[in-house]
Design an enzyme around this catalytic site. Structure first.
Site, PDB file in Angstrom:
ATOM      1  N   ARG A 180      16.526  18.458  58.165  1.00  0.00           N
ATOM      2  CA  ARG A 180      16.767  18.086  56.766  1.00  0.00           C
ATOM      3  C   ARG A 180      18.276  17.913  56.599  1.00  0.00           C
ATOM      4  O   ARG A 180      18.968  17.626  57.564  1.00  0.00           O
ATOM      5  CB  ARG A 180      16.175  19.123  55.809  1.00  0.00           C
ATOM      6  N   PRO A 231       7.956  20.674  45.554  1.00  0.00           N
ATOM      7  CA  PRO A 231       8.267  21.560  44.425  1.00  0.00           C
ATOM      8  C   PRO A 231       8.690  22.940  44.924  1.00  0.00           C
ATOM      9  O   PRO A 231       8.052  23.511  45.805  1.00  0.00           O
ATOM     10  CB  PRO A 231       6.942  21.620  43.658  1.00  0.00           C
ATOM     11  N   GLU A 232       9.772  23.445  44.377  1.00  0.00           N
ATOM     12  CA  GLU A 232      10.254  24.776  44.727  1.00  0.00           C
ATOM     13  C   GLU A 232       9.905  25.726  43.585  1.00  0.00           C
ATOM     14  O   GLU A 232       9.158  25.373  42.678  1.00  0.00           O
ATOM     15  CB  GLU A 232      11.755  24.716  45.026  1.00  0.00           C
ATOM     16  N   LYS A 236       6.256  29.476  46.035  1.00  0.00           N
ATOM     17  CA  LYS A 236       5.735  28.143  45.745  1.00  0.00           C
ATOM     18  C   LYS A 236       4.217  28.129  45.587  1.00  0.00           C
ATOM     19  O   LYS A 236       3.618  27.054  45.487  1.00  0.00           O
ATOM     20  CB  LYS A 236       6.150  27.186  46.867  1.00  0.00           C
TER      21      LYS A 236
END
Length: 296
Positions: free
Chosen positions: A284, A2-3, A61
């Site tokens: 990533r 979650p950002e 976050k």
């Protein structure tokens, strides 16, 4: 993970249930969710039980609860609180008592609202167990009063105290790729892979452009696009690609249908029609348009 928008959706969802309520019971059901606490479950229970939640804060976050009942005050509010990080799959779920057990529930608390005579439960559900809860003390920093564990975390793009041009000047001093700088939580917090790709697409900037090659005006424009993207994501409940991110009522967000770059490899760019490509970047991936987003 979650950002910022997803964590802010959770904060807003918790507020009508938890703000002003008293925590009357705490049960720890998985040790990894309290792994940062030296005193273990007993310390967490002692710091929460009988306390009233006076505010729910967020930076980047991270979430936190400010709690009464500890006597001392710091920065104009109670000195003690609870810090929460959702990790990769953490969920803060509001449940009625006697709800069916969730297989990945890690912490259960009972919450009582005296004004509405309501009693319900707040669950911390975390399939991958990278998230955690921890008691915290608030300290004053140059960037505001925050939990002591996150004094190194910078302001985020939705912080009303953020000065966009000042941040642009700071970013311009960095020689790293602009995307790497955006992901550095000590420079600007709350941005992860999804929203970095989206704001770079919106600003027509290649993710591997050195930050120092961009002007202050270009960087300020990039940050403004980031604010717009995050506000749009908030309006749509955040981004959910699977069941691991949900709001406090267990509902998924739907900003994934509005993404222009992230996860869109092989699809036509919404601006020019070229195919979005995906490249490896720092363990990533980056997603961008090779025509619209040229290297500066």
């Amino acid at each position: 993970m979650p950002e910022l928008p997803e964590v802010e959706v959770v904060r807003r969802g918790l507020t009508p249930y938890v703000l002003g309520a008293t925590i009357t019971d705490v049960a720890v059901e998985h040790p990894r969710s309290i792994r940062t606490i030296e005193g273990g479950a007993a310390e967490l229970i002692g710091s929460l039980q009988g306390r009233e939640v006076t505010r729910i804060g967020r930076r980047g976050k991270f979430l936190w609860f400010e709690l009464t009942g500890h006597g001392d005050y710091a920065c104009g509010f109670p000195q003690q609180g609870l810090l929460v990080h959702l990790g990769m799959s953490g969920q803060m779920l509001i449940k009625t008592q006697n709800s069916a057990l969730h297989p990945h529930r890690r912490i259960r608390t009972t919450i009582v609202r005296s004004d509405a005579q309501e009693c319900f439960e707040l669950w911390f559900v975390d399939q991958r167990t990278f998230g955690y809860w921890a008691p915290t003390t608030f300290v004053e920093t140059a960037h505001g009063c925050v939990p002591e564990q996150i004094t190194h975390i910078a302001r985020d793009l939705l912080d009303p105290q953020l000065k966009r041009e000042n941040l642009a000047r700071l970013i311009r001093k960095k020689n790293s790729e602009i995307k790497r700088v955006l992901l550095n939580q000590e420079i600007v917090s709350g941005i992860g892979n999804i929203y970095a790709d989206e704001m770079l697409w919106a600003a027509r900037i290649h993710p591997q452009t050195p930050a120092s090659h961009l002007s202050v005006a270009q960087l300020s424009n990039l940050l403004e696009h980031g604010q717009r993207v995050m506000n749009a994501a908030l309006d749509q409940g955040g981004t959910s690609f699977d069941s691991l991110y949900v709001n406090v009522n267990g509902q998924s967000g739907y900003f994934d249908v509005s993404l222009h770059a992230y996860g869109q490899q092989g699809q036509a760019c919404d601006r020019c029609g070229s195919n979005i490509i995906r490249e490896k970047f720092a363990n990533r991936s980056s997603h961008f348009c090779p025509r619209c987003q040229l290297m500066h």
